[in-house]
Motif scaffolding. Structure first.
Motif: not given
Length: 528
Positions: A107, A109-110, A267-271, A313, A316
């Motif tokens: 991802n 963006s991560m 990889q989660n949106s909260d890193r 999560q 996603r």
């Protein structure tokens, strides 16, 4: 369960006995230290207030791993130490461990691809490997791992770590300690530890409600989340200078919905990162969270918010969304981490500290730690103990199989522990042709070469006694009671066998009653 006559392993030690070392705490660190010390020839007592591995050590993500994400926090020493242990432990216990391929969809963006490649290069080369394969970049449109993933997951990376049955790892260390002469007491809290100039006097509350006093030349505090409170509450006069930071890691279990038998790391949106792991053949384990835990560590449960977080999560990345209604089991463990004042619980160090106090009778306290490095922690602890007491043999556990881990009588010599285990399962099933292959396979995974100690010469299922609950027969329960310190139904269902997963929730209460009735009969039998 009602009170019952003391099983021989539960009987109070003689008040005249003086042990070289008393260990308080029956999690992975306490059991590992007991095993190592007893194998060096020291007399050892281990007491645990509940069941072996009942708390943190059976509520982990079930991994022996270097901790890829710890590289982001500069924990190179910890990662190297952990990576060195993976194949050491895999060779010692091939029945309860297996290499596991992890796939990380990329991802952008991560984290950028170059950063992940750099991390995986370090992960490959910080410690030697002979069994686990190299990391690689993969095309998820053509790799089997891509099938369960959403269409947006096109590229990714793969690497290998090791999956473990964490609760059985603790029990097998305790079993090996006992085989070397250690005394293991479960359901036996240490209520007071009085320090003399040369010895400790410990007050123990025995399972039958009586009290016992034992003496030890050295005390090891391996209480995990209770390490600081044990010293404050039960060891008057000991100066407690450390503070633990309790971080809750919650997990959910759902039915397995896809054929791919590897693991994912998302990889989660909260890193943070999320593990999605195959577990017990028919299930998928999803975790974990990193939440401050400010309540008592005695009772830890995932919150609904954490379950929602894990479902969201995972969904996603997966084609088939995960919902709270899919969850068949949830569990949480409290990690006893050294308080390094990090603002984010996920970044708190997972390394350990061994603290010695020689102001009177010696004390060793274990602060922090993780499942992967338990053997090394135990070895370092024992080196200090041996030096302090002036007796005991050299380190020995790096090349010694855990109980059931020596498969040499069943398989041809092999440098690949996974291949040896697969061959062992086939040989064991051939040896017991009249038994359900699934039962024999589970016996192989739980007990390794020691499975024959309760399978015996069974020529039919009936030779193993009555089926108490689905999958559990009298012969296995007898083994768990007499050889593995099982005292309550949940010890059997959720830690020794994991058979509780296969019971619908509405049947679990009845299953507990059936098992406890059978255990009552076993524990009350004059022959035991």
């Amino acid at each position: 369960m009602n009170a019952k006559p003391a099983f021989s392993a539960d009987a109070a030690p003689s008040s005249r006995a003086i042990f070289d070392v008393a260990i308080v705490g029956g999690g992975i660190n306490g059991a590992g230290i007991a095993r190592d010390l007893s194998g060096r020839g020291l007399s050892v007592l281990l007491c645990e207030k509940d069941d072996l591995a009942q708390h943190t050590s059976s509520n982990s993500s079930k991994l022996i791993h270097g901790g890829l994400r710890y590289l982001e926090y500069g924990e190179f020493g910890l990662v190297r130490k952990a990576l060195r242990e993976r194949e050491v432990l895999l060779r010692c216990a091939p029945h309860i461990m297996r290499p596991l391929r992890f796939v990380m969809p990329h991802n952008p963006s991560m984290r950028p691809a170059w950063l992940i490649r750099t991390g995986l290069f370090l992960y490959d080369h910080l410690a030697p490997r002979t069994v686990l394969a190299d990391s690689a970049s993969i095309d998820l449109r053509h790799d089997p791992a891509g099938e369960p993933l959403s269409a947006e997951c096109v590229r990714g990376f793969s690497y290998y770590d090791v999956q473990v049955d964490d609760a059985r790892l603790v029990v097998l260390n305790a079993r090996d300690a006992a085989d070397h002469g250690a005394r293991i007491l479960v359901r036996t809290p240490c209520t007071r530890a009085d320090r003399g100039a040369h010895e400790w006097s410990l007050q123990l509350l025995m399972p039958d409600g009586t009290r016992a006093t034992v003496q030890a030349r050295m005390l090891v505090n391996a209480c995990g989340p209770w390490a600081d409170s044990f010293l404050r509450d039960c060891a008057p006069g000991v100066d407690v200078r450390r503070k633990l930071r309790l971080v809750r890691g919650s997990h959910i279990v759902v039915r397995r919905e896809f054929a791919y038998d590897g693991a994912f790391i998302f990889q989660n949106s909260d890193r943070r990162i999320l593990f999605v792991l195959p577990w017990e053949d028919d299930f998928t384990l999803i975790g974990t969270t990193d939440m401050e835990h400010r309540q008592s560590p005695d009772h830890v449960e995932p919150t609904d918010a954490e379950v929602h977080y894990l479902c969201t999560q995972a969904s996603r990345y997966l084609r088939q969304p995960v919902t709270a209604a899919d969850v068949v089991w949830r569990f949480a463990g409290v990690r006893p981490l050294l308080d390094d004042h990090a603002s984010d619980p996920a970044s708190v160090t997972r390394d350990y500290l061994l603290e010695e106090d020689h102001s009177a009778a010696p004390l060793l306290s274990v602060w922090g730690g993780k499942l992967t490095t338990f053997r090394k922690l135990a070895e370092e602890s024992c080196e200090r103990i041996v030096r302090r007491l002036g007796r005991g043999g050299p380190a020995w556990t790096a090349d010694a199989p855990l109980p059931g881990g020596d498969l040499s009588q069943w398989t041809k010599p092999s440098d690949n522990p996974r291949r040896a285990f697969i061959d062992f399962v086939s040989a064991l099933q051939a040896h017991y042709p009249a038994l359900d292959p699934a039962l024999v396979r589970r016996a192989a995974r739980c007990y390794g070469s020691r499975a024959t100690r309760w399978l015996g010469e069974a020529m039919s299922p009936g030779d193993l006694g009555a089926e108490i609950v689905p999958g559990l027969r009298e012969a296995e329960l007898r083994y768990l009671v007499t050889q593995e310190w099982a005292r309550r139904a949940d010890d059997v269902l959720w830690r020794r066998t994991r058979l509780g997963l296969r019971l619908p929730p509405h049947q679990r209460a009845e299953a507990r009653m059936r098992i406890e009735a059978a255990m009552d009969a076993l524990l009350s039998s004059p022959s035991h």
